[in-house]
Design an enzyme around this catalytic site. Structure first.
Site, short mmCIF file in Angstrom:
data_model
loop_
_atom_site.label_atom_id
_atom_site.label_comp_id
_atom_site.label_asym_id
_atom_site.label_seq_id
_atom_site.Cartn_x
_atom_site.Cartn_y
_atom_site.Cartn_z
CD GLU B 357 -4.97 -0.16 3.15
OE1 GLU B 357 -5.20 -1.37 3.00
OE2 GLU B 357 -3.85 0.34 3.03
CG HIS B 446 3.57 -2.02 -1.06
ND1 HIS B 446 3.66 -3.15 -0.27
CD2 HIS B 446 2.33 -1.50 -0.82
CE1 HIS B 446 2.53 -3.31 0.42
NE2 HIS B 446 1.71 -2.31 0.10
#
Lengths: 267, 536
Positions: B357, B446
């Site tokens: 992140e 992703h």
């Protein structure tokens, strides 16, 4: 009862003077020929008490070796300290009393103080990560060690000639040690905290008493009937465990070889 | 007092524990200060002198404070003035008991002889101070013109300007004649930073050190030891609080995670806080980068946005977004979901997740890869690559090539694998790329990311691509950092926002050539790795 005594003492003023003074031999006795003329025969003679004041040095001491652990940044930080050794100035005083024949009893008090440095080695944990110890080394300066001994002796006199005798002594000693110990370390560091640098050590003064022994010999040369000079050699020893809060006690050997010279007063 | 997620320009003082005062004492080493400390003998003299100075305008009564300990006493606080202007730092306090002066203390300055007409305006002074503070700084309140004692027995007519910037409040003094900043003092760090190292138990029972701030009677999850301030906040699973945050973008001082002892037990807080620091360390020590923006941008992690226990109350979208997920919100803000306890654990429990992140934050400040199609896949791949590299750096004994293995509770026990993407249904070869141009996963950002991250794995560890059958020797695990530098350099400095896979290949080869030479083994392994996954 005929009594003879010995008192030995080191001079506190001299103790505070420069170290070189400690090595200075006592002044030569004044007018030896005059003293010789007035001196009685050696040995437990007419005098019953002997007092002396000695200044000298204490050698052969054993500095404590410290291996302990500090808690820094939520982790154990090994600390090893090697204390320096130094022959301290010695001040001593004592009293001897004749009991019977060549035997007597006495008590003497010795005082020795020195300041030495200590080599400090520590492993400082990383503030962020476990198991990443950073070594630091440095010197802790002017650590004070004070020893006070109380020696309770049986005395045995060995006359040599009219003016000179040797007093052998031995018995238990109570040795008191007061010592500055390294109890913490101060260090500097900055991000990313890969290294640390020693800045100073935190000291704690601790003390402990213990029972040991002493054996010794006092050499006296009578100048007049009541005044003489002489020398003292004594070995005394006691093993003590110095307490340090939150740490294992630190073993040290108090005492050592004490040698001094000074005046004798005979009554 | 509130502050905003995306506009942290005001009111951060309370969060940092600032205690604003009308006159901040200047730094030491000032000129000609006279300490006033009365003795019983001199009390009368000083009392009379204070009265004289009050009457001729050298002192100005600021306020009278009631003594909270001795109710019969009052304390007059008198500010020094010079021709009607305050003398910064000159102040005397006179204690009075039932009309009788008991003591006089303080410090005032003598020998002041300067003009009091400013050459620059208050607005110009504010502008100079704000410029000196840097980006996102704003002036707060009206500048105050006064006399600033300086070292070397001199005084400067100066504007006092308070400047606020994210997580900092500075008091600036701008020379009212020349317009130059002559002094600035942080009102935040000096007053409040009290670093402490705590210990905590993480989500999976791991022990972590916590770099925290010690405040009055409490420890705060504020890392003040690293160059970039890092905060960990908790919403304690309050739906009301989280909704307010989503709608307003505001967080509060009370949101900072705290512990009454320095032994922390909230695993989500412990891991979020500790891992944020580890990510900073990796970027700094391995890649030479100072935080997300390379300028020590502050980092704020938010845990417990919604309670795990409430997961059944929410839609699958809410659960998938705010409970079984971790998010980079922009401007250094992370959100770590609780996990529903069935599929996922607390999301901050994975260092690779936190690294993933925060790396999105790095991308935000560098290539700004668009989160769509191949550029989005490059974005996600970079986060997985750096997250894994961080794990190998900070947790070498347990590190692996899996993403999310510490927080995934269901089979296969991880989210993605850089080593064997196909084992969890992800592609390991360019020929298997899917969803480009679709809405699904923003064009498979992703999904397709593992084509790239698998190339990184092959370039480091070595292996044979399952589809192409091409074997890559790899530089070896001992040189993982070298390969991380190559990929970081390519992503951070060479890729553009709409970069494609082929661009990444070219950029990494350029980076490898720059760093280690075109004939280096590193260059060869990068080339082979891209060949193996079919990007050529």
């Amino acid at each position: 009862m005929r009594v003879r005594a010995i008192v030995s003492a080191c001079c506190a003023v001299a103790f505070c003077a420069a170290g070189a003074a400690a090595q200075t031999p006592p002044a030569a006795p004044p007018a030896a020929s005059t003293a010789r003329a007035a001196a009685p025969a050696a040995g437990w003679g007419a005098d019953t008490v002997r007092l002396s004041v000695d200044i000298g040095v204490q050698g052969g001491g054993s500095a404590p070796s410290q291996s302990s652990t500090l808690q820094i940044y939520q982790e154990s930080a090994p600390l090893n300290v090697s204390y320096g050794t130094k022959s301290p100035l010695l001040l001593e005083g004592g009293l001897g009393v004749h009991v019977h024949g060549r035997f007597g009893v006495g008590v003497a008090i010795s005082y020795a103080r020195s300041k030495t440095d200590a080599s400090v080695q520590a492993q400082i944990p990383n503030p962020f990560y476990f198991g990443q110890l950073r070594p630091i080394t440095g010197t802790a300066s002017a650590l004070q060690r004070t020893e006070v001994g109380t020696h309770i002796d049986a005395l045995y006199l060995v006359p040599v000639n009219d003016r000179f005798d040797v007093m052998l002594s031995g018995g238990p000693s109570i040795l008191y040690v007061q010592q500055d110990l390294v109890s913490s370390v101060n260090f500097s560091e900055s991000y990313p905290y890969d290294t640390a640098a020693y800045t100073s050590a935190g000291l704690t003064r601790v003390s402990k008493s213990g029972i040991g022994f002493n054996v010794g010999a006092d050499f006296s040369w009578r100048i007049t009937k009541t005044i003489g000079f002489g020398g003292l050699v004594r070995f005394t020893r006691a093993t003590l465990s110095l307490p340090l809060s939150g740490q294992p006690s630190i073993s040290t050997q108090a005492g050592g070889v004490q040698a001094g010279a000074g005046i004798r007063l005979l009554f | 007092m509130k502050w905003r997620v995306l506009a942290l320009l005001t009111a951060v003082g309370v969060l940092a524990g600032v205690h604003p005062s009308a006159q901040t004492p200047p730094a030491p080493a000032v000129a000609q200060s006279m300490a006033v400390a009365t003795t019983r003998q001199s009390l009368g003299t000083w009392d009379a002198r204070v009265d004289t100075m009050l009457s001729n305008g050298q002192l100005d009564l600021s306020r009278i404070q009631r003594d909270t300990v001795l109710p019969s006493r009052e304390h007059e606080r008198l500010n020094q003035t010079y021709r009607g202007l305050p003398v910064f730092g000159g102040q005397i306090v006179r204690q009075v008991a039932n009309g009788t002066v008991v003591s006089v203390f303080g410090r005032y300055f003598t020998g002041i002889d300067i003009g009091t007409q400013p050459a620059i305006t208050a607005a110009a002074a504010s502008k100079a101070a704000v410029a000196a503070q840097g980006a996102n700084a704003v002036a707060s309140g009206d500048p105050v013109l006064g006399v600033l004692p300086m070292a070397g027995s001199r005084y400067v007519l100066a504007w006092q300007v308070e400047v606020r910037s994210p997580w900092d409040i500075e008091q600036y003094y701008v020379d009212a004649k020349s317009g130059t900043v002559v002094r600035h003092i942080s009102k935040v760090v000096a007053d409040t930073a009290s670093p402490a190292i705590g210990i905590g138990t993480g989500v999976t029972g791991d022990r972590e050190k916590m770099s925290v701030n010690q405040a009055a009677g409490v420890y705060q999850a504020i890392d003040v030891l690293r160059p970039a301030a890092a905060f960990t906040l908790t919403f304690a699973g309050s739906v009301t609080r989280f909704n307010d945050f989503l709608s307003s973008g505001q967080v509060f001082n009370a949101d900072i995670a705290t512990s009454s002892t320095n032994t922390w037990t909230d695993g989500a807080v412990v891991d979020a806080h500790a891992f944020q620091g580890m990510v900073y360390d990796f970027y700094y020590k391995v890649l030479g980068r100072k935080g997300l923006d390379d300028a020590n941008h502050q980092v704020t992690g938010i845990v417990h946005p919604l309670a795990r226990a409430d997961a059944s109350r929410f839609s699958s979208t809410v659960v998938g977004t705010y409970i079984n997920n971790a998010l980079y919100l922009g401007n250094g803000y992370m959100l770590y979901g609780d996990g529903d306890g069935v599929s996922y654990n607390y999301m901050s429990g994975g260092l690779d997740v936190v690294g993933h992140e925060l790396t999105h934050g790095v991308t935000d400040y560098t290539s700004q890869l668009v989160e769509q199609d191949e550029s989005g896949a490059l974005n996600e791949a970079f986060s997985d690559i750096m997250g894994t590299a961080i794990e190998f750096e900070a947790q070498p004994s347990t590190a692996d090539w899996l993403i999310g293995e510490k927080v995934t509770l269901t089979s296969p026990g991880y989210i993605r694998s850089l080593q064997d993407p196909a084992a969890n249904g992800y592609p390991d070869h360019y020929s298997l790329e899917k969803y480009i141009g679709t809405d699904y996963d923003n064009g498979g950002v992703h999904y397709n990311s593992t084509i790239v991250s698998h190339a990184f794995y092959l370039a480091v560890h070595g292996g044979t691509d399952r589809v192409s059958g091409i074997t890559v020797q790899g530089v070896g695990m001992a040189k993982l950092d070298e390969m991380a530098k190559i990929f970081y350099r390519a992503w951070a400095f060479m890729l553009t926002s709409n970069a494609q896979f082929i661009d990444a290949r070219n950029a990494t080869l350029q980076a490898a050539s720059d760093l280690y030479g075109a004939g280096s083994n590193e260059y060869t392994q990068v080339q082979q790795a891209w060949n193996a996954v079919g990007v050529q």
